[in-house]
Design an enzyme around this catalytic site. Structure first.
Site, PDB file in Angstrom:
ATOM      1  N   GLU A  73       0.820  -1.201   0.000  1.00 48.66           N
ATOM      2  CA  GLU A  73       0.000   0.000   0.000  1.00 48.66           C
ATOM      3  C   GLU A  73       0.859   1.259   0.000  1.00 48.66           C
ATOM      4  OE1 GLU A  73      -3.772   2.050   2.312  1.00 48.66           O
ATOM      5  OE2 GLU A  73      -2.659   0.453   3.305  1.00 48.66           O
ATOM      6  N   GLU A 116     -12.081   1.792   3.893  1.00 50.47           N
ATOM      7  CA  GLU A 116     -11.126   2.190   4.929  1.00 50.47           C
ATOM      8  C   GLU A 116     -11.202   3.709   5.146  1.00 50.47           C
ATOM      9  OE1 GLU A 116      -6.627   1.009   6.256  1.00 50.47           O
ATOM     10  OE2 GLU A 116      -6.882   2.147   4.418  1.00 50.47           O
TER      11      GLU A 116
END
Length: 307
Positions: free
Chosen positions: A182, A281
Site C-alpha cells: 500500500e 477504509e
C-alpha cells in the site's frame, strides 16, 4: 431507489455478474440493497446501529447488502475471536478482505535499509500472518515497507525492498496468501508513495503473492489522475480501498467522483473476469446512527451506475 433482483428474467446473466463482483443478493437474498461491487466495511463503522458486539455488526453489514469485511487489526485479536468472526462470516456468505501484517515494515524497521534484523522482523510477521489467514479464510494482507533510508541511494533502497519482499513472498506463496503493498500519503518519510513505484516493485518481486493495494484516497493525494493510474497498474492490482478527499470519509463527501471510478472498475473487471474487494477504509462523515444511514445511502448512490 433500491434495485431488486428479478430471478426469472435475468438469472443467467446475473449469476455471471455475481461471480465477478460478489453480488449481495447472491450471498444474502434478503439483503436490503444489491451492490455491483464487493464493498467491505470494518468493525465500528455501524456500531450505533448494530451495537458493540462484532457478530451483531457482521449481521447488520450483511443485511445491508455488504458482502465482505476488512479488519486491519485481525492479527492482534485473540484466536478465539478470530475463529468466531470467521465462522459467522462463513454463515453469512461474506468474504474476508485485508488485515495488516503485524510489524510488516514500518518507520522503526524499514525494509529500505536492508538490515537483517529488520528483514527478520518482517519475515516473522509473514509466518504469523499465514496462520491468521488460514484461520479467518483471508486471501490478502497489507504490507507497508516503512520509511526511506535517506543515507542510501534510492535505487539501493528499492533493491533492498524488493529483496525483502521476495523472501516474504516465498513464505506466503505456499499458503496462497497475497501481500498487497500500500503506497501511502500520511508522511513524506514513507518509502512507498505512488502506484507506478509500487507497480515497479511488484514486477521486480515477480510473485503472485506480491501485488498492489490501490487506496484511492491516498493516490488522489499523492498523484491524482486516478482512472489512468488504475489502468496503467491494473495487472498488479489485487485490492482497492476507498476514502474521499479531503477528510477520508465516505464517497460523496469530498472531491472524488466515486460513481465514475466504481463503474470503471466494474466494467473492466467484467470484461476480464476479475473480481476485487473494495475496502471501506475511512471514517464516518456524520455522527451517530443517522450518520451511518447516510453512509449507506452514499454507497448506494455511488454504486448506482448503469451497466
Amino acid at each position: 431507489m433500491m434495485r431488486r433482483r428479478n430471478f426469472v428474467k435475468s438469472s443467467l446473466g446475473l449469476a455471471g455478474a455475481a461471480t465477478l463482483v460478489g453480488s449481495s443478493a447472491a450471498a444474502n437474498p434478503t439483503a436490503k440493497f444489491d451492490y455491483h461491487l464487493k464493498y467491505a466495511p470494518h468493525f465500528g463503522m455501524f456500531k450505533n446501529s448494530a451495537g458493540n458486539d462484532l457478530i451483531d455488526q457482521l449481521k447488520f453489514m450483511a443485511d445491508q447488502g455488504f458482502t465482505a469485511l476488512e479488519d486491519n487489526g485481525m492479527m492482534k485479536r485473540p484466536v478465539e475471536e478470530q475463529e468466531r468472526i470467521a465462522k459467522e462470516m462463513s454463515r453469512l456468505g461474506m468474504e474476508m478482505g485485508v488485515f495488516v501484517i503485524d510489524k510488516g515494515g514500518n518507520g522503526a524497521n524499514t525494509l529500505a535499509a536492508g538490515k537483517q534484523e529488520y528483514i527478520d522482523i518482517f519475515l516473522d510477521g509473514c509466518r504469523r500472518a499465514v496462520e491468521v489467514g488460514k484461520r479467518v479464510n483471508a486471501k490478502w494482507a497489507t504490507v507497508v515497507p516503512g520509511d526511506f533510508e535517506r543515507n542510501l541511494p534510492i535505487g539501493v533502497q528499492t533493491g533492498n525492498v524488493i529483496d525483502a519482499l521476495r523472501r516474504g513472498s516465498e513464505i506466503l506463496e505456499k499458503s496462497g496468501l497475497v501481500m498487497v503493498l500500500e503506497p501511502l500519503s500520511d508522511s513524506p518519510n514513507l518509502f512507498l508513495r505512488t502506484s507506478d513505484q509500487t507497480y515497479e516493485i511488484c514486477r521486480g518481486v515477480n510473485s503472485p503473492s506480491c501485488k498492489i493495494l490501490f487506496d484511492i484516497y491516498h493516490m488522489q493525494k499523492n498523484e491524482g489522475h486516478i482512472i489512468p493510474h488504475i489502468d496503467w497498474t491494473w495487472s498488479e492490482i489485487d485490492y482497492f480501498q476507498i476514502g474521499d478527499n479531503p477528510g477520508r470519509k465516505e464517497p460523496t463527501t469530498g472531491e472524488i467522483n466515486y460513481k465514475n471510478i466504481f463503474k470503471h472498475i466494474y466494467d473492466r473487471s467484467k470484461k476480464e473476469n476479475k473480481s476485487f474487494i473494495m475496502g471501506m477504509e475511512h471514517g464516518n462523515f456524520y455522527p451517530g446512527k443517522e450518520g451511518e444511514m447516510k453512509l449507506i445511502k452514499a454507497y448506494q448512490e455511488s454504486d448506482g451506475f448503469s451497466v
